[in-house]
Scaffold this active site. Structure first.
Site, PDB file in Angstrom:
ATOM      1  N   GLU A 107       0.834  -1.216   0.000  1.00 57.26           N
ATOM      2  CA  GLU A 107       0.000   0.000   0.000  1.00 57.26           C
ATOM      3  C   GLU A 107       0.865   1.261   0.000  1.00 57.26           C
ATOM      4  O   GLU A 107       0.514   2.260  -0.626  1.00 57.26           O
ATOM      5  CB  GLU A 107      -0.948   0.017   1.204  1.00 57.26           C
ATOM      6  CG  GLU A 107      -2.011  -1.059   1.165  1.00 57.26           C
ATOM      7  CD  GLU A 107      -2.802  -1.088  -0.134  1.00 57.26           C
ATOM      8  OE1 GLU A 107      -3.284  -0.030  -0.560  1.00 57.26           O
ATOM      9  OE2 GLU A 107      -2.923  -2.172  -0.726  1.00 57.26           O
TER      10      GLU A 107
ATOM     11  N   TRP B 130       1.438   1.828  -3.417  1.00 61.80           N
ATOM     12  CA  TRP B 130       0.373   2.559  -4.130  1.00 61.80           C
ATOM     13  C   TRP B 130       0.548   4.071  -3.957  1.00 61.80           C
ATOM     14  O   TRP B 130       0.277   4.848  -4.865  1.00 61.80           O
ATOM     15  CB  TRP B 130      -1.014   2.124  -3.633  1.00 61.80           C
ATOM     16  CG  TRP B 130      -1.520   0.900  -4.326  1.00 61.80           C
ATOM     17  CD1 TRP B 130      -1.460  -0.382  -3.867  1.00 61.80           C
ATOM     18  CD2 TRP B 130      -2.144   0.833  -5.623  1.00 61.80           C
ATOM     19  NE1 TRP B 130      -2.017  -1.236  -4.791  1.00 61.80           N
ATOM     20  CE2 TRP B 130      -2.445  -0.522  -5.881  1.00 61.80           C
ATOM     21  CE3 TRP B 130      -2.476   1.782  -6.581  1.00 61.80           C
ATOM     22  CZ2 TRP B 130      -3.070  -0.945  -7.062  1.00 61.80           C
ATOM     23  CZ3 TRP B 130      -3.100   1.358  -7.752  1.00 61.80           C
ATOM     24  CH2 TRP B 130      -3.394   0.017  -7.982  1.00 61.80           C
TER      25      TRP B 130
ATOM     26  N   TRP C 132     -22.391  11.726 -18.459  1.00 62.92           N
ATOM     27  CA  TRP C 132     -22.760  11.858 -17.050  1.00 62.92           C
ATOM     28  C   TRP C 132     -24.179  12.380 -16.956  1.00 62.92           C
ATOM     29  O   TRP C 132     -24.680  13.034 -17.873  1.00 62.92           O
ATOM     30  CB  TRP C 132     -21.795  12.809 -16.318  1.00 62.92           C
ATOM     31  CG  TRP C 132     -20.353  12.370 -16.372  1.00 62.92           C
ATOM     32  CD1 TRP C 132     -19.346  12.991 -17.055  1.00 62.92           C
ATOM     33  CD2 TRP C 132     -19.755  11.223 -15.744  1.00 62.92           C
ATOM     34  NE1 TRP C 132     -18.162  12.308 -16.895  1.00 62.92           N
ATOM     35  CE2 TRP C 132     -18.390  11.213 -16.095  1.00 62.92           C
ATOM     36  CE3 TRP C 132     -20.230  10.189 -14.935  1.00 62.92           C
ATOM     37  CZ2 TRP C 132     -17.493  10.231 -15.664  1.00 62.92           C
ATOM     38  CZ3 TRP C 132     -19.346   9.209 -14.503  1.00 62.92           C
ATOM     39  CH2 TRP C 132     -18.000   9.224 -14.857  1.00 62.92           C
TER      40      TRP C 132
ATOM     41  N   ASN D  29     -10.691   2.716   3.409  1.00 66.29           N
ATOM     42  CA  ASN D  29     -10.463   2.542   1.964  1.00 66.29           C
ATOM     43  C   ASN D  29     -11.584   1.766   1.269  1.00 66.29           C
ATOM     44  O   ASN D  29     -12.006   2.122   0.176  1.00 66.29           O
ATOM     45  CB  ASN D  29      -9.117   1.846   1.727  1.00 66.29           C
ATOM     46  CG  ASN D  29      -8.805   1.713   0.253  1.00 66.29           C
ATOM     47  OD1 ASN D  29      -8.755   2.710  -0.461  1.00 66.29           O
ATOM     48  ND2 ASN D  29      -8.628   0.492  -0.217  1.00 66.29           N
TER      49      ASN D  29
ATOM     50  N   TRP E  88     -16.778  11.902 -11.646  1.00 69.75           N
ATOM     51  CA  TRP E  88     -15.842  11.601 -10.557  1.00 69.75           C
ATOM     52  C   TRP E  88     -15.214  12.879  -9.995  1.00 69.75           C
ATOM     53  O   TRP E  88     -14.877  12.939  -8.809  1.00 69.75           O
ATOM     54  CB  TRP E  88     -14.765  10.613 -11.028  1.00 69.75           C
ATOM     55  CG  TRP E  88     -13.940  11.095 -12.191  1.00 69.75           C
ATOM     56  CD1 TRP E  88     -14.241  10.921 -13.511  1.00 69.75           C
ATOM     57  CD2 TRP E  88     -12.715  11.840 -12.141  1.00 69.75           C
ATOM     58  NE1 TRP E  88     -13.274  11.516 -14.293  1.00 69.75           N
ATOM     59  CE2 TRP E  88     -12.321  12.079 -13.482  1.00 69.75           C
ATOM     60  CE3 TRP E  88     -11.908  12.332 -11.127  1.00 69.75           C
ATOM     61  CZ2 TRP E  88     -11.163  12.782 -13.823  1.00 69.75           C
ATOM     62  CZ3 TRP E  88     -10.752  13.032 -11.448  1.00 69.75           C
ATOM     63  CH2 TRP E  88     -10.389  13.264 -12.780  1.00 69.75           C
TER      64      TRP E  88
ATOM     65  N   TRP F 173      -9.955   8.225  -7.302  1.00 66.69           N
ATOM     66  CA  TRP F 173     -11.193   8.550  -8.026  1.00 66.69           C
ATOM     67  C   TRP F 173     -11.159   8.049  -9.456  1.00 66.69           C
ATOM     68  O   TRP F 173     -12.145   7.512  -9.959  1.00 66.69           O
ATOM     69  CB  TRP F 173     -11.484  10.061  -7.955  1.00 66.69           C
ATOM     70  CG  TRP F 173     -12.196  10.357  -6.678  1.00 66.69           C
ATOM     71  CD1 TRP F 173     -11.641  10.823  -5.523  1.00 66.69           C
ATOM     72  CD2 TRP F 173     -13.579  10.115  -6.394  1.00 66.69           C
ATOM     73  NE1 TRP F 173     -12.599  10.890  -4.537  1.00 66.69           N
ATOM     74  CE2 TRP F 173     -13.788  10.475  -5.044  1.00 66.69           C
ATOM     75  CE3 TRP F 173     -14.652   9.639  -7.134  1.00 66.69           C
ATOM     76  CZ2 TRP F 173     -15.046  10.365  -4.434  1.00 66.69           C
ATOM     77  CZ3 TRP F 173     -15.901   9.531  -6.530  1.00 66.69           C
ATOM     78  CH2 TRP F 173     -16.083   9.891  -5.192  1.00 66.69           C
TER      79      TRP F 173
END
Ligand code: FAD
Length: 481
Positions: free
Chosen positions: A276, A279, A307, A344, A362, A385
């Protein structure tokens, strides 16, 4: 008389493993720690309300630490270059050191400042401090930036042994006369209308608390991380994200603590946690190489995504306030509002609902997170996102739509998390707590839940909204080819 060096502090609010501070001390110079509040220079991503709250207390803590060592923190506000220039003149400083940041606007600003100050005869040095790998240190075989995490991490994980963190100074020379600091309140970081009680009850900003949290996590929880990390009702993750964002602890310190104290080191039981941190590195890599991604999808097919237009504002407001009528989503959004943080798994669930079932862009979700998260971080938020919406690097495909009921049954099977944040549902049996609308009326009555009165009726039909989202995706695929 030793030379004076300004240590320009930004998102590195720590004294341990701080290369800029260390450089001045190692050279026998007199460091003058300076923080310049210049939110305008971070536009359009100047810190949101929750981040400003954290910053206030983090700076307060750092000042306290520096004073205990004999120095202190000088606070200023305004244009960074003009402030550094004026401070250097007032102090007769010879050097300015800082630790690098990678947000696109700050990269541009810092380069400009370095060039200007060097032109005026000051020694300027920027150093690596907040990441394990500078974004340009890792590249694919064809010298391209990575777009896929597994390949990025394969390369990075092979090079994690980076030496021990730099030790914190045990004493510092006193601040020179003649440079006045602003009072902390003058930075205007705290909210005018107090809504921050939940933040204060949840968090303790500053380096000492960050190190204590790291220690507790490594000693007590990292071994269970792989099995607990997906359960929002369990404290199974480190909650280091706001501390890492403002640099109260460095990623090198985190890895060093793991390597030093966990059996098997970085590759053993702690590997899923270390990944992580990987990440986080990947997020910085992407933001640096694709600087438009905070606003624009990395996958260009999404530029024309249909959208929702009608009713968007009301749906967005219900999502923001945790009034969607979908318990797992509402619990997450309320946790965010109350504590400035969200698990998360919850971030992925609420982002999926917004971008797929509600078909809202988003970017609207990213903005709300930006203002409400204490760990709001341009690199990680953008990655999160775009990943959730299906338009980023290595993203979950748009057609993979999380079902918040199934997610709840799987990751909050006894409903503890939902009951905590949606207490109006507390008396519903486990079976119905993630879908109160589906419960037989007598069961709802016994639990004291009348939909539309005690708890909202769902703002979307999950099955129908999923179908609509997939139709929108198919249409768009047709348009783009
Ligand atoms: P742990 O699980 O203990 O992980 C340790 C550290 O690794 C974290 O503190 C964080 O620095 C880093 N990390 C973990 N997961 C990720 C990830 N997916 N991407 C990047 N870094 C990661 N994280 C932020 O720090 N700031 C954000 O603004 C942010 N926005 C997000 C938005 C969405 C839609 C999603 C899906 C995720 C977002 N994340 C963000 C990533 C992740 O949710 C948080 O880092 C994590 O929940 C923080 O909790 P923790 O410190 O207990 O994490």
């Amino acid at each position: 008389m030793p030379a004076t060096a300004i240590v320009w502090l930004r998102r590195d609010l720590r004294i341990g493993d701080n290369p800029a501070l260390h450089r001045a001390v190692a050279r026998g110079e007199r460091p003058v720690p300076l923080y310049v509040h210049s939110p305008g220079e971070e536009e359009p991503w100047s810190p949101g309300a929750a981040s400003r709250w954290w910053l206030h207390y983090s700076l307060t803590s750092l000042d306290r630490q520096l004073r205990a060592l004999g120095s202190g923190l000088i606070l200023a506000r305004g244009d960074s270059l003009a402030t550094l220039r004026a401070a250097a003149q007032a102090l007769g400083a010879e050097a300015v050191y800082w630790n690098r940041l990678y947000d696109p606007t700050l990269v541009a600003r810092d380069s400009r400042i370095k060039q200007a100050l060097r032109g005026e005869g000051l020694r300027c040095e920027s150093l690596k401090a907040n990441v394990l790998f500078e974004p340009w240190e890792l590249a694919t075989g064809t010298r391209e930036p990575y777009r896929v995490f597994t390949a990025f991490w394969r390369k990075a994980a092979a090079q994690l042994g980076q030496g021990p963190p730099l030790s914190a100074p045990t004493a510092l020379p006193p601040l020179p006369e003649g440079l006045l600091s602003l009072r902390m309140d003058a930075l205007g970081l705290l909210p005018r209308i107090p809504w921050d009680g939940g933040l204060a009850a949840t968090w303790d900003p500053g380096e000492p608390a960050a190190l204590a949290r790291l220690e507790t996590f490594v000693d007590q929880a990292v071994a269970g991380y792989a099995q607990d990390r997906d359960l929002p009702g369990v404290v199974g993750t480190s909650r280091l994200s706001p501390h890492l964002h403002l640099g109260e602890v460095s990623p090198r310190q985190v890895l060093h603590a793991v390597a030093d104290r966990v059996p098997g080191g970085l590759a053993g039981v702690a590997e899923p946690f270390v990944r992580e941190i990987g990440w986080r590195e990947f997020a910085h890599h992407l933001l640096y190489h694709f600087p438009r991604t905070p606003e624009e999808p990395l996958d260009p097919r999404f530029s024309a995504f249909p959208w929702r237009i009608g009713g968007a504002e009301a749906l967005l407001a219900a999502w923001q306030r945790g009034h969607t009528g979908i318990p797992l989503v509402d619990a997450g959004m309320r946790e965010l509002w109350h504590t400035g943080w969200m698990h998360n798994r919850e971030r992925m669930v609420v982002a999926s609902l917004l971008t797929k079932h509600l078909r809202l862009p988003w970017q609207a979700g990213a903005r709300w997170f930006w203002d409400t998260l204490v760990d709001a971080d341009l690199a990680a938020n953008t990655l999160g996102w775009q990943w959730s919406a299906g338009c980023g690097a290595d993203a979950a495909p748009y057609f993979r739509v999380f079902n918040p009921v199934r997610q709840g049954e799987r990751f909050d099977p006894r409903g503890d998390y939902v009951r905590r944040w949606c207490p109006e549902l507390a008396a519903l049996p486990d079976r119905w707590v993630h879908q109160p609308w589906a419960a037989p009326e007598p069961i709802r009555q016994t639990a004291g839940v009348t939909l539309g009165r005690d708890y909202p009726t769902p703002i979307v039909d999950l099955a129908e909204a999923r179908r609509e989202a997939l139709t929108a995706w198919d249409q768009q695929k047709g348009v783009v080819g």
